[in-house]
Enzyme design. Structure first.
Site, PDB file in Angstrom:
ATOM      1  N   THR A 375       0.822  -1.211   0.000  1.00  0.00           N
ATOM      2  CA  THR A 375       0.000   0.000   0.000  1.00  0.00           C
ATOM      3  C   THR A 375       0.860   1.267   0.000  1.00  0.00           C
ATOM      4  OG1 THR A 375      -1.663  -1.301   1.216  1.00  0.00           O
ATOM      5  CG2 THR A 375      -2.008   1.056   1.141  1.00  0.00           C
ATOM      6  N   THR A 393      -3.975   1.250  -2.809  1.00  0.00           N
ATOM      7  CA  THR A 393      -3.345  -0.063  -2.677  1.00  0.00           C
ATOM      8  C   THR A 393      -3.717  -0.997  -3.824  1.00  0.00           C
ATOM      9  OG1 THR A 393      -3.058  -1.929  -1.140  1.00  0.00           O
ATOM     10  CG2 THR A 393      -5.266  -1.014  -1.322  1.00  0.00           C
ATOM     11  N   GLU A 412      -6.986  -7.787  -3.821  1.00  0.00           N
ATOM     12  CA  GLU A 412      -7.710  -7.234  -2.677  1.00  0.00           C
ATOM     13  C   GLU A 412      -8.724  -8.192  -2.070  1.00  0.00           C
ATOM     14  OE1 GLU A 412      -6.685  -4.613  -0.521  1.00  0.00           O
ATOM     15  OE2 GLU A 412      -6.341  -3.901  -2.543  1.00  0.00           O
ATOM     16  N   ASP A 415      -8.431  -9.936   1.255  1.00  0.00           N
ATOM     17  CA  ASP A 415      -8.701  -9.241   2.517  1.00  0.00           C
ATOM     18  C   ASP A 415      -9.997  -9.730   3.154  1.00  0.00           C
ATOM     19  OD1 ASP A 415      -6.441  -7.733   2.637  1.00  0.00           O
ATOM     20  OD2 ASP A 415      -7.394  -5.816   2.199  1.00  0.00           O
ATOM     21  N   GLY A 461       0.917  -0.380   5.004  1.00  0.00           N
ATOM     22  CA  GLY A 461       1.489  -1.525   5.701  1.00  0.00           C
ATOM     23  C   GLY A 461       0.466  -2.482   6.270  1.00  0.00           C
ATOM     24  N   GLY A 462      -0.603  -2.794   5.503  1.00  0.00           N
ATOM     25  CA  GLY A 462      -1.580  -3.765   5.975  1.00  0.00           C
ATOM     26  C   GLY A 462      -2.219  -3.329   7.279  1.00  0.00           C
TER      27      GLY A 462
END
Length: 555
Positions: A375, A393, A412, A415, A461-462
């Site tokens: 991201t 991202t 994505e 997620d 960073g997630g």
């Protein structure tokens, strides 16, 4: 050699356009070339929205491992004239044919690593629809003008930086011949300093500049995206041309709350960013964090405990509000958070952090998130005082590994929670057709007690994004640090029962004290990359994570 040259370039840009501005505007981004694109647009008379979108496009070129037009994002925009705050949801969406067991094979759930490569992880990209909506409402320059810096970078070439070279060394999921052009013939990454040109992407951007965002979602390019994901060697997707044509960005309510008199506003569901960041802060409000200070193990212990509680609520309740009831008001309710705060003690750690039961919620199962750290984040403020802060991202490094017309497609959809139920209950973040997966992206704007702008910030960073933004806000609002100093603080990250402290820092040196309080502590490397602009005494001051290659540039 190139690292020195790249650093020198960043310093030169900062010297020519210092990261402090008493008048005019400012940008901050994770790559100097993207920041320069935003600066160029401001200097041509563009709004903060224009500069923000130009940086998103430039990052598609120079930071393809992290973001781009093949992905999505969230953006906050503060309009100086109307004083209206708007949040924009450009999050990717699942194909209409997706269902709860979308990531199953032979009746069994795929592992996260097995689900990422190929077509099924690709959600309908949202960034260009978001860009079109924002430009209609807040743009000043012509649409095509915003593409010119990115087109030049793709056409004329850009140098591989140390950060990109590091990501190239982990490029194993790439499933396209074009994507492999980043590698040398023997499969090794091209070296730092090598010049890459992306004529396919230059042509794509020029076409969209001329024909508008619709040319991405309908027509030959949309067909190529569908064919690519349908025909993927691994995990082919059922995405259709209708899925792309039906996609649109959405305006969402921007959740806001008060912390020690400051007004904190962020991105609501399907992002968990605003809710979780606010919970971390509000649960700490009864403690004198200022008196404890940044060098106190007790202060960092309290932050970790508050993070654990916030992440537990996040994992239980946050999801796409178009598909699941998300009790945002209850999760941010001061009385509820005061009760949660009572679970935090200065002299001991919780054995296990469980979700609470906020007002308006039903008990839900907790499933830890799957977000992969990548991201990017960028901020723009123009001379009129308009503010844009956006996180963008393609999810994990290089996304799905699939490419179309010079850009990478996201992964994505991983997620989502791959296993859709726990203890007989559907989890909030299970897969459904058209649904948008939960995110941790946390573009944030902070207002002073008098209502004036104090800070615009975000991170990459997630799921560490939530922790990064919360830590920076504590540094600024409680410890009196500049945004630059607060971002540079060592990072603590506690999404569950293990507390991770940034390796090689003063915080890691506190591990024995944190352990003595009952914390399960582990030192580790964290994917940290934050950017911000703050207003102090009427002047703008930029900030970029020293762990990254980012810079802030004044107009």
């Amino acid at each position: 050699m190139f690292l020195r040259l790249f650093t020198a370039l960043a310093l030169l840009l900062s010297t020519v356009s210092p990261a402090i501005a008493a008048g005019g505007g400012m940008v901050s981004a994770a790559d100097p070339r993207a920041a320069a694109a935003g600066q160029e647009i401001l200097r041509k008379g563009g709004s903060a929205a224009d500069a923000e979108m130009a940086m998103m496009l430039a990052l598609t070129v120079v930071e393809p491992q992290s973001s781009g037009i093949g992905g999505g994002g969230f953006m906050l925009y503060q309009d100086a004239r109307s004083n209206k705050l708007t949040s924009y949801d450009g999050r990717e969406a699942a194909p209409a044919a997706a269902g709860p067991r979308y990531f199953y094979a032979d009746g069994q759930p795929l592992s996260h690593s097995a689900a990422v490569p190929g077509g099924k992880s690709v959600g309908v990209p949202g960034n260009l629809r978001l860009m079109a909506m924002v430009h209609r409402q807040h743009g000043k320059l012509p649409w095509a003008a915003l593409f010119q810096p990115a087109i030049r970078l793709a056409r004329d070439g850009f140098a591989i930086t140390p950060r990109m070279e590091d990501f190239l060394s982990r490029i194993g999921n790439i499933d396209s011949e074009w994507g492999k052009s980043y590698l040398m013939a023997d499969g090794r990454p091209r070296p730092v300093g090598a010049i890459l040109r992306n004529p396919d992407l230059a042509a794509t951007l020029a076409d969209i500049a001329a024909r508008g965002a619709d040319s991405f979602y309908v027509g030959p390019r949309a067909q190529r995206i569908v064919q690519t994901v349908n025909g993927a060697r691994r995990n082919p997707s059922p995405m259709t041309a209708g899925d792309l044509a039906a996609y649109d960005a959405k305006e969402r309510p921007a959740p806001c709350g008060s912390y020690r008199g400051w007004r904190i506003c962020g991105m609501g569901p399907p992002s968990s960013g605003a809710v979780a960041v606010f919970q971390i802060l509000k649960q700490l409000e009864r403690f004198d964090m200022k008196a404890l200070g940044k060098d106190s193990p007790t202060a960092w212990h309290l932050i970790a405990e508050s993070m654990r509680l916030a992440y537990a609520d996040r994992d239980a309740y946050l999801g796409d509000p178009d598909f699941v009831k998300v009790p945002v008001a209850g999760l941010m309710d001061p009385a509820y958070l005061a009760g949660r705060s009572q679970l935090i003690a200065t002299d001991r750690s919780l054995a296990h952090a469980e979700p609470g039961l906020p007002p308006g919620a039903e008990p839900r199962a907790v499933v830890a998130g799957n977000e992969v750290p990548s991201t990017t984040h960028f901020v723009a403020i123009d001379a009129a005082g308009n503010v844009a802060t956006m996180t963008s991202t393609i999810e994990g490094p290089w996304g799905s590994g699939l490419t179309v017309d010079g850009f990478f497609l996201n992964n994505e959809l991983t997620d989502f929670d791959i296993v859709p139920e726990k203890d007989g209950k559907l989890v909030a973040n299970h897969v459904e057709g058209g649904k948008r997966p939960r995110s941790s992206m946390a573009p944030t704007i902070v207002y002073a007690p008098d209502g004036s702008l104090r800070l615009a910030i975000g991170a990459a960073g997630g799921s560490t994004i939530i922790a990064q933004v919360a830590k920076a806000l504590i540094g600024i609002l409680d410890w009196g640090l500049s945004a630059q100093e607060a971002i540079a603080l060592p990072q603590i990250y506690a999404p569950g029962d293990t507390v991770v402290v940034e390796q090689g820092t003063a915080l890691a040196a506190m591990a024995p004290q944190l352990t003595a309080l009952g914390n399960q502590v582990r030192a580790g490397t964290l994917p940290l990359k934050a950017n911000a602009i703050e207003r102090v005494n009427g002047a703008l001051r930029g900030a970029a994570d020293p762990r990254s290659e980012g810079v802030a540039l004044a107009q």
